[in-house]
Write an enzyme that holds these catalytic residues in place. Structure first.
Site, PDB file in Angstrom:
ATOM      1  N   PHE A 251     -28.820  34.031  -2.233  1.00 26.50           N
ATOM      2  CA  PHE A 251     -30.366  33.710  -2.250  1.00 26.50           C
ATOM      3  C   PHE A 251     -30.342  32.871  -0.937  1.00 26.50           C
ATOM      4  CE2 PHE A 251     -33.823  31.345  -3.976  1.00 26.50           C
ATOM      5  CZ  PHE A 251     -34.314  32.173  -4.500  1.00 26.50           C
TER       6      PHE A 251
ATOM      7  N   ASP B 108     -23.278  28.825  -8.139  1.00 32.86           N
ATOM      8  CA  ASP B 108     -24.711  29.028  -8.424  1.00 32.86           C
ATOM      9  C   ASP B 108     -25.047  29.737  -9.639  1.00 32.86           C
ATOM     10  OD1 ASP B 108     -27.632  29.434  -8.495  1.00 32.86           O
ATOM     11  OD2 ASP B 108     -27.827  29.462  -6.341  1.00 32.86           O
TER      12      ASP B 108
ATOM     13  N   TYR C 159     -35.845  27.267 -15.258  1.00 26.14           N
ATOM     14  CA  TYR C 159     -36.918  28.073 -15.611  1.00 26.14           C
ATOM     15  C   TYR C 159     -36.825  29.595 -15.334  1.00 26.14           C
ATOM     16  CZ  TYR C 159     -36.698  28.299 -10.338  1.00 26.14           C
ATOM     17  OH  TYR C 159     -36.288  28.411  -9.006  1.00 26.14           O
ATOM     18  N   LYS C 160     -35.712  30.068 -15.519  1.00 25.77           N
ATOM     19  CA  LYS C 160     -35.262  31.433 -15.626  1.00 25.77           C
ATOM     20  C   LYS C 160     -34.714  31.866 -16.942  1.00 25.77           C
ATOM     21  CE  LYS C 160     -34.679  32.048 -10.608  1.00 25.77           C
ATOM     22  NZ  LYS C 160     -33.619  31.839  -9.593  1.00 25.77           N
TER      23      LYS C 160
ATOM     24  N   ARG D 209     -37.156  44.784  -9.410  1.00 27.83           N
ATOM     25  CA  ARG D 209     -36.471  44.277 -10.261  1.00 27.83           C
ATOM     26  C   ARG D 209     -36.754  44.069 -11.792  1.00 27.83           C
ATOM     27  NH1 ARG D 209     -34.213  38.557  -8.538  1.00 27.83           N
ATOM     28  NH2 ARG D 209     -36.330  38.143  -9.198  1.00 27.83           N
TER      29      ARG D 209
HETATM   30  C1  LIG Z   1     -33.778  31.171  -8.043  1.00 27.33           C
HETATM   31  C2  LIG Z   1     -32.664  30.742  -7.592  1.00 27.33           C
HETATM   32  C3  LIG Z   1     -33.011  29.617  -6.646  1.00 27.33           C
HETATM   33  C4  LIG Z   1     -34.157  28.795  -6.618  1.00 27.33           C
HETATM   34  O1  LIG Z   1     -34.076  27.384  -6.081  1.00 27.33           O
HETATM   35  P1  LIG Z   1     -35.194  26.429  -6.158  1.00 27.33           P
HETATM   36  O2  LIG Z   1     -34.820  25.199  -5.640  1.00 27.33           O
HETATM   37  O3  LIG Z   1     -35.498  26.293  -7.791  1.00 27.33           O
HETATM   38  O4  LIG Z   1     -36.336  27.046  -5.947  1.00 27.33           O
HETATM   39  C5  LIG Z   1     -31.689  29.398  -5.973  1.00 27.33           C
HETATM   40  N1  LIG Z   1     -30.689  29.920  -5.860  1.00 27.33           N
HETATM   41  C6  LIG Z   1     -30.727  31.244  -6.673  1.00 27.33           C
HETATM   42  C7  LIG Z   1     -29.332  32.115  -6.718  1.00 27.33           C
HETATM   43  C8  LIG Z   1     -31.611  31.686  -7.359  1.00 27.33           C
HETATM   44  O5  LIG Z   1     -31.565  32.689  -8.133  1.00 27.33           O
END
Ligand SMILES: *Cc1c(COP(=O)(O)O)cnc(C)c1O
Length: 430
Positions: A151, A228, A253-254, A402
Site C-alpha cells: 500500500f 500490516d 474502519y475496514k 475491487r
Molecule cells: C487502508 C490501508 C492503510 C490506510 O492507512 P491510514 O493511515 O488509515 O490511511 C494502510 N495500509 C494498508 C495496507 C491499507 O490497506
C-alpha cells in the site's frame, strides 16, 4: 422472455444468459439458506435496502448497535460525566479495546494490543522503533524490506524512515495479481536486514501471505517483521502470538466497521516492548502521565506506544464488531468469506469472463483474503456507472474493479446482483 419475443435480436444467446442467471440465483439462494452467519447481516444499518455494498474492505458498514452506542456516549458519558470520564474509563479504553480486539481478531494475549493513532502514524512509529532497535543491536542492519506493490503509505513511510535514519530500502518485486512468496522474501533478507514490512492481505490482488512462514524466514535472517493487517483483521484468522509475530498494525474502519477515520491498532509482542522506543514522545506515553515531570521516560508495556490524548470518540463503534467477532468466531467469518469469494469467482467465470473480464486475484481460496479484483480496460467507467446505480465496488489502477465481500454484512444474493450489474455495465461501457 421467450425466444420468439420480437425484440430479442439474438434469441439463443439471450435464453442461455437467462438460464445461467436463473441457475446462479438458485445457487445464491441455497448458499444464503445454509449460511450460519446469515442473520447477522440484518444487524447492519440499511441492510434491508437493495443497495449492493462491495466496499466493506475499504469502509465497513455500521452496525445498528454502533448508532445507539455513539448517541448514548455523547449523551451519557461525554455529556454526563464530562472530564471525570477520563478517570472513570476513557484512559483505560485504548487498552481494553486493544485486548478484546487482540483476542477476537488477531490471536494476541492481553497486554500487547492498543488502539492508537492512524494506521500510517502507527506504522511509522513501530517501523522506526524496530529499525532503531535493530541498528542498535547490530550497526550493519540498515535495510528495510518492503514490496513494490505494498500500500502506498507503507512504501512512502519506509522511504522516509530510511532517509531520516541513514538506512536503505530493499524492494521486492511482485506479481500484481499475487503477492510476496517465501522464495521472494528469502532472496531479499540477510545480514543487513533490520526490519521487514509486509501486508498480510495485499490491498490490490487480495493475495493472502503465509504469515507464519514469512515470519520464520525474517527471523532466520535475524530481522524483525511488522505485519500490516489492514485487510485481514476481522476477515481472516491471524495468530500473532502463535506465529511469533514481532509487530503488527491494522485498520479498524475496514472489516472492523469502526467508521471513517477510526484509529488503528498496534500489536507489539511482549518480549519486545521494553526494547523499543517510538519516536513521537508525548505525555500519554510517559511513565507517569500526570507527573508533568521535566523529561520523558517511556511507560512500561503498551502505553509507551501512545503519544497524545487517545481518540476516544473514534474507537467507540469498533467495539460492536469486536464483540460480534467474539460471539461468532473468526473461523466462521473466514469460512463464509471463502464461500463468498468462491461464489464470486464462479459468477465471474460464467457472466464476466465471456466479456473479457479477468480475475486478477489468486484462484486458490487459501491464497486469497476477503476481496477479489476483476480486471478489464473499461473498469474505471464501469465503477462510476455502478455507483450511480447503488452498486458500490471500488476501482484500483490498472483496470481493476475491487469487490470486497465483508462476510458479516454481505449475502450471496447481494453478491450475485452486484456481479450481474457489473456484467451489464461492462457491456454498456465496452
Ligand atoms: C487502508 C490501508 C492503510 C490506510 O492507512 P491510514 O493511515 O488509515 O490511511 C494502510 N495500509 C494498508 C495496507 C491499507 O490497506
Amino acid at each position: 422472455m421467450t425466444t420468439s419475443d420480437p425484440v430479442t435480436t439474438r434469441p439463443a444467446v439471450r435464453s442461455a444468459a437467462a438460464g445461467a442467471d436463473a441457475r446462479l440465483a438458485a445457487a445464491a439462494s441455497v448458499l444464503d439458506d445454509a449460511d450460519p452467519l446469515r442473520a447477522h447481516r440484518d444487524a447492519f444499518v440499511d441492510a434491508e435496502t437493495s443497495l449492493v455494498y462491495f466496499d466493506g474492505n475499504s469502509l465497513g458498514r455500521p452496525l445498528r448497535a454502533s448508532v445507539e452506542r455513539l448517541a448514548a456516549f455523547a449523551r451519557d458519558e461525554w455529556g454526563g460525566r464530562l472530564i471525570r470520564g477520563w478517570d472513570e474509563s476513557w484512559m483505560q479504553l485504548p487498552f481494553d479495546i486493544g485486548d478484546a480486539l487482540g483476542r477476537a481478531a488477531i490471536g494476541a494475549a492481553p497486554g500487547q494490543t492498543v488502539i492508537g493513532d492512524s494506521t500510517t502514524v502507527l506504522l511509522y512509529k513501530l517501523v522506526r522503533a524496530a529499525f532503531d532497535a535493530a541498528v542498535a543491536a547490530d550497526p550493519s542492519r540498515v535495510e528495510i524490506v518492503v514490496d513494490r506493490d505494498n500500500f502506498p503509505t507503507d512504501r512512502f513511510l519506509v522511504e522516509g524512515i530510511a532517509a531520516e535514519r541513514g538506512g536503505r530500502v530493499r524492494w521486492i518485486d511482485v506479481d500484481l495479481a499475487g503477492g510476496v512468496t517465501a522464495d521472494a522474501l528469502r532472496a531479499a533478507v540477510g545480514a543487513e536486514t533490520a526490519v521487514v514490512l509486509l501486508s498480510h492481505v495485499a490491498y490490490r490482488s487480495g493475495y493472502l501471505a503465509d504469515a507464519e512462514t514469512l515470519t520464520r524466514i525474517a527471523h532466520d535472517a535475524g530481522a524483525l517483521i511488522l505485519w500490516d493487517l489492514c485487510h485481514s483483521a476481522g476477515s481472516v484468522p491471524v495468530e500473532a502470538d502463535a506465529w511469533q509475530v514481532d509487530l503488527a498494525v491494522g485498520c479498524t474502519y475496514k472489516y472492523l466497521n469502526g467508521g471513517p477515520g477510526s484509529p488503528a491498532f498496534a500489536y507489539v509482542a511482549e518480549r519486545l516492548q521494553d526494547r523499543l522506543a517510538q519516536p513521537i514522545q508525548g505525555w500519554m506515553g510517559a511513565a507517569d502521565v500526570f507527573a508533568m515531570g521535566p523529561s520523558y521516560r517511556p511507560a512500561d508495556g503498551m502505553r509507551r506506544f501512545l503519544s497524545g490524548t487517545p481518540p476516544i470518540v473514534g474507537m467507540l463503534a469498533m467495539q460492536d464488531t469486536v464483540a460480534l467477532l467474539e460471539e461468532v468466531g473468526i473461523q466462521a467469518v473466514r469460512d463464509k468469506s471463502i464461500a463468498l469469494t468462491e461464489f464470486a469467482v464462479q459468477v465471474s467465470d460464467e457472466l464476466l469472463a465471456p466479456l473479457g473480464v479477468v480475475v486478477a486475484s489468486p484462484r486458490d481460496p487459501h491464497a486469497r483474503g476477503g476481496h477479489l479484483t476483476l480486471s478489464h480496460p473499461a473498469m474505471r467507467a464501469v465503477t462510476a456507472r455502478l455507483w450511480r446505480q447503488d452498486v458500490i465496488p471500488d476501482y484500483r489502477d490498472p483496470d481493476g474493479l475491487r469487490i470486497g465481500l465483508s462476510p458479516l454484512s454481505t449475502s450471496f444474493a447481494e453478491t450475485l446482483a452486484g456481479l450481474e450489474a457489473v456484467a451489464e455495465a461492462v457491456r454498456a461501457e465496452s
